[in-house]
Design a protein around this motif. Structure first.
Motif, PDB file in Angstrom:
ATOM      1  N   THR A 136       0.875  -1.172   0.000  1.00  0.00           N
ATOM      2  CA  THR A 136       0.000   0.000   0.000  1.00  0.00           C
ATOM      3  C   THR A 136       0.912   1.222   0.000  1.00  0.00           C
ATOM      4  O   THR A 136       2.094   1.120   0.326  1.00  0.00           O
ATOM      5  CB  THR A 136      -0.915   0.040   1.238  1.00  0.00           C
ATOM      6  OG1 THR A 136      -0.107   0.119   2.410  1.00  0.00           O
ATOM      7  CG2 THR A 136      -1.812  -1.181   1.311  1.00  0.00           C
ATOM      8  N   ASP A 137       0.374   2.383  -0.349  1.00  0.00           N
ATOM      9  CA  ASP A 137       1.244   3.563  -0.434  1.00  0.00           C
ATOM     10  C   ASP A 137       1.545   4.178   0.930  1.00  0.00           C
ATOM     11  O   ASP A 137       2.489   4.917   1.081  1.00  0.00           O
ATOM     12  CB  ASP A 137       0.684   4.607  -1.398  1.00  0.00           C
ATOM     13  CG  ASP A 137      -0.639   5.193  -0.953  1.00  0.00           C
ATOM     14  OD1 ASP A 137      -1.017   5.046   0.221  1.00  0.00           O
ATOM     15  OD2 ASP A 137      -1.297   5.819  -1.794  1.00  0.00           O
ATOM     16  N   GLN A 138       0.786   3.889   1.946  1.00  0.00           N
ATOM     17  CA  GLN A 138       1.023   4.334   3.310  1.00  0.00           C
ATOM     18  C   GLN A 138       1.242   5.841   3.422  1.00  0.00           C
ATOM     19  O   GLN A 138       2.067   6.312   4.184  1.00  0.00           O
ATOM     20  CB  GLN A 138       2.208   3.577   3.929  1.00  0.00           C
ATOM     21  CG  GLN A 138       1.969   2.093   3.961  1.00  0.00           C
ATOM     22  CD  GLN A 138       3.075   1.317   4.618  1.00  0.00           C
ATOM     23  OE1 GLN A 138       3.902   1.861   5.328  1.00  0.00           O
ATOM     24  NE2 GLN A 138       3.092   0.029   4.389  1.00  0.00           N
ATOM     25  N   ARG A 139       0.502   6.603   2.658  1.00  0.00           N
ATOM     26  CA  ARG A 139       0.658   8.054   2.690  1.00  0.00           C
ATOM     27  C   ARG A 139      -0.062   8.704   3.864  1.00  0.00           C
ATOM     28  O   ARG A 139       0.245   9.823   4.221  1.00  0.00           O
ATOM     29  CB  ARG A 139       0.172   8.662   1.382  1.00  0.00           C
ATOM     30  CG  ARG A 139       1.066   8.286   0.232  1.00  0.00           C
ATOM     31  CD  ARG A 139       0.595   8.906  -1.046  1.00  0.00           C
ATOM     32  NE  ARG A 139       1.370   8.339  -2.139  1.00  0.00           N
ATOM     33  CZ  ARG A 139       1.441   8.864  -3.324  1.00  0.00           C
ATOM     34  NH1 ARG A 139       0.776   9.961  -3.605  1.00  0.00           N
ATOM     35  NH2 ARG A 139       2.152   8.296  -4.260  1.00  0.00           N
ATOM     36  N   GLN A 140      -1.036   8.001   4.445  1.00  0.00           N
ATOM     37  CA  GLN A 140      -1.751   8.566   5.584  1.00  0.00           C
ATOM     38  C   GLN A 140      -1.001   8.249   6.870  1.00  0.00           C
ATOM     39  O   GLN A 140      -0.419   7.170   7.013  1.00  0.00           O
ATOM     40  CB  GLN A 140      -3.168   8.007   5.659  1.00  0.00           C
ATOM     41  CG  GLN A 140      -4.055   8.440   4.528  1.00  0.00           C
ATOM     42  CD  GLN A 140      -5.427   7.814   4.661  1.00  0.00           C
ATOM     43  OE1 GLN A 140      -5.561   6.644   5.004  1.00  0.00           O
ATOM     44  NE2 GLN A 140      -6.445   8.606   4.380  1.00  0.00           N
ATOM     45  N   ARG A 141      -1.031   9.173   7.800  1.00  0.00           N
ATOM     46  CA  ARG A 141      -0.367   8.990   9.083  1.00  0.00           C
ATOM     47  C   ARG A 141      -0.958   7.776   9.813  1.00  0.00           C
ATOM     48  O   ARG A 141      -2.141   7.484   9.719  1.00  0.00           O
ATOM     49  CB  ARG A 141      -0.539  10.248   9.914  1.00  0.00           C
ATOM     50  CG  ARG A 141       0.205  10.216  11.230  1.00  0.00           C
ATOM     51  CD  ARG A 141       0.166  11.584  11.881  1.00  0.00           C
ATOM     52  NE  ARG A 141       0.681  11.561  13.211  1.00  0.00           N
ATOM     53  CZ  ARG A 141       1.982  11.568  13.528  1.00  0.00           C
ATOM     54  NH1 ARG A 141       2.874  11.619  12.576  1.00  0.00           N
ATOM     55  NH2 ARG A 141       2.369  11.545  14.784  1.00  0.00           N
ATOM     56  N   ARG A 143      -0.534   4.564   9.392  1.00  0.00           N
ATOM     57  CA  ARG A 143      -0.998   3.438   8.593  1.00  0.00           C
ATOM     58  C   ARG A 143       0.103   2.400   8.344  1.00  0.00           C
ATOM     59  O   ARG A 143      -0.182   1.282   7.999  1.00  0.00           O
ATOM     60  CB  ARG A 143      -1.527   3.908   7.231  1.00  0.00           C
ATOM     61  CG  ARG A 143      -2.769   4.792   7.330  1.00  0.00           C
ATOM     62  CD  ARG A 143      -3.882   4.039   8.042  1.00  0.00           C
ATOM     63  NE  ARG A 143      -5.172   4.649   7.852  1.00  0.00           N
ATOM     64  CZ  ARG A 143      -5.788   5.415   8.735  1.00  0.00           C
ATOM     65  NH1 ARG A 143      -5.210   5.691   9.883  1.00  0.00           N
ATOM     66  NH2 ARG A 143      -6.974   5.913   8.493  1.00  0.00           N
ATOM     67  N   SER A 161       7.395   7.041   8.066  1.00  0.00           N
ATOM     68  CA  SER A 161       6.777   5.738   7.863  1.00  0.00           C
ATOM     69  C   SER A 161       6.852   5.365   6.393  1.00  0.00           C
ATOM     70  O   SER A 161       6.763   4.225   6.031  1.00  0.00           O
ATOM     71  CB  SER A 161       5.317   5.734   8.335  1.00  0.00           C
ATOM     72  OG  SER A 161       4.571   6.658   7.612  1.00  0.00           O
ATOM     73  N   CYS A 162       7.038   6.324   5.546  1.00  0.00           N
ATOM     74  CA  CYS A 162       7.253   6.103   4.119  1.00  0.00           C
ATOM     75  C   CYS A 162       8.163   7.238   3.667  1.00  0.00           C
ATOM     76  O   CYS A 162       7.763   8.400   3.697  1.00  0.00           O
ATOM     77  CB  CYS A 162       5.943   6.134   3.348  1.00  0.00           C
ATOM     78  SG  CYS A 162       6.163   5.824   1.586  1.00  0.00           S
ATOM     79  N   PRO A 164      10.136  10.147   1.786  1.00  0.00           N
ATOM     80  CA  PRO A 164       9.620  11.052   0.752  1.00  0.00           C
ATOM     81  C   PRO A 164       9.864  10.559  -0.656  1.00  0.00           C
ATOM     82  O   PRO A 164       9.081  10.802  -1.549  1.00  0.00           O
ATOM     83  CB  PRO A 164      10.380  12.355   1.011  1.00  0.00           C
ATOM     84  CG  PRO A 164      10.809  12.287   2.428  1.00  0.00           C
ATOM     85  CD  PRO A 164      11.005  10.825   2.740  1.00  0.00           C
ATOM     86  N   CYS A 166       9.413   7.712  -1.887  1.00  0.00           N
ATOM     87  CA  CYS A 166       8.447   6.742  -2.400  1.00  0.00           C
ATOM     88  C   CYS A 166       7.116   7.393  -2.716  1.00  0.00           C
ATOM     89  O   CYS A 166       6.196   6.730  -3.131  1.00  0.00           O
ATOM     90  CB  CYS A 166       8.268   5.578  -1.416  1.00  0.00           C
ATOM     91  SG  CYS A 166       7.349   5.957   0.052  1.00  0.00           S
ATOM     92  N   ARG A 167       6.998   8.677  -2.498  1.00  0.00           N
ATOM     93  CA  ARG A 167       5.726   9.361  -2.746  1.00  0.00           C
ATOM     94  C   ARG A 167       5.608   9.860  -4.146  1.00  0.00           C
ATOM     95  O   ARG A 167       6.392  10.128  -4.884  1.00  0.00           O
ATOM     96  CB  ARG A 167       5.555  10.518  -1.781  1.00  0.00           C
ATOM     97  CG  ARG A 167       5.444   9.980  -0.385  1.00  0.00           C
ATOM     98  CD  ARG A 167       5.152  11.056   0.592  1.00  0.00           C
ATOM     99  NE  ARG A 167       5.037  10.392   1.871  1.00  0.00           N
ATOM    100  CZ  ARG A 167       5.163  11.003   3.017  1.00  0.00           C
ATOM    101  NH1 ARG A 167       5.358  12.274   3.059  1.00  0.00           N
ATOM    102  NH2 ARG A 167       5.054  10.344   4.122  1.00  0.00           N
TER     103      ARG A 167
END
Length: 167
Positions: A136-141, A143, A161-162, A164, A166-167
């Motif tokens: 998953t992209d895990q862009r939300q805090r 997660r 957590s991800c 920058p 990978c965004r």
């Protein structure tokens, strides 16, 4: 599958981690998600559980998971990050890491997997390499449960957590 570039390998040596986008095809991501969905259906977390939830299937007993690992090309993807001539043994166990939002723990400092618990003779239980497949992209805090600190020194003001990149 994309191959790590000299710049990616250099970033890994400098920062202690890197992100390799495009290692898994869309079809492989679907297969991984489906397989992990079956695992969590067979071993569901307690209803009130939030945060990290792990399953540890032995690959010798889970041929579907082992086969998917092998066809995903993960060993080939990480080999350029290892010392020349160092081979990777076949993994014995998979860690299936799920995050059940919200993730209540925010690490205050880094830790190194393998230092505890120690081996029976007191040696650190170290490993050669930790590779994580982000499905998953895990862009939300709150997660994701993979945390990195660039350089492995003091943590930055906001743990990632991800990363920058990978965004």
């Amino acid at each position: 599958m994309e191959t790590p570039t000299p710049a990616t390998i250099s970033a890994f040596r400098r920062d202690g981690y890197c992100v390799l986008p495009g290692i898994l095809t869309t079809g492989l991501i679907r297969r991984w998600r489906s397989l992990l969905g079956r695992h969590i259906t067979l071993a569901p977390p307690p209803p009130d559980r939030t945060g990290p939830y792990f399953l540890w299937p032995p690959l010798a007993q889970d041929t579907e998971l082992r086969d998917l690992y092998e066809i995903s090309g993960i060993t080939d993807a990480v080999q350029p990050f290892l010392r020349a001539g160092l081979g990777l043994p076949a993994p014995e166990v998979a860690q299936l890491a799920f995050t059940l939002p919200p993730h209540p723990h925010h690490p205050g400092a880094p830790h190194i997997d393998g230092l505890t618990p120690t081996e029976d003779d007191g040696r650190p239980g170290t490993f050669t390499l930790l590779a994580s497949l982000l499905l998953t992209d895990q862009r939300q805090r709150d997660r994701g449960n993979l945390w990195v600190w660039p350089g492995g020194a003091a943590p930055p003001t906001r743990p990632l957590s991800c990363p920058p990149r990978c965004r």
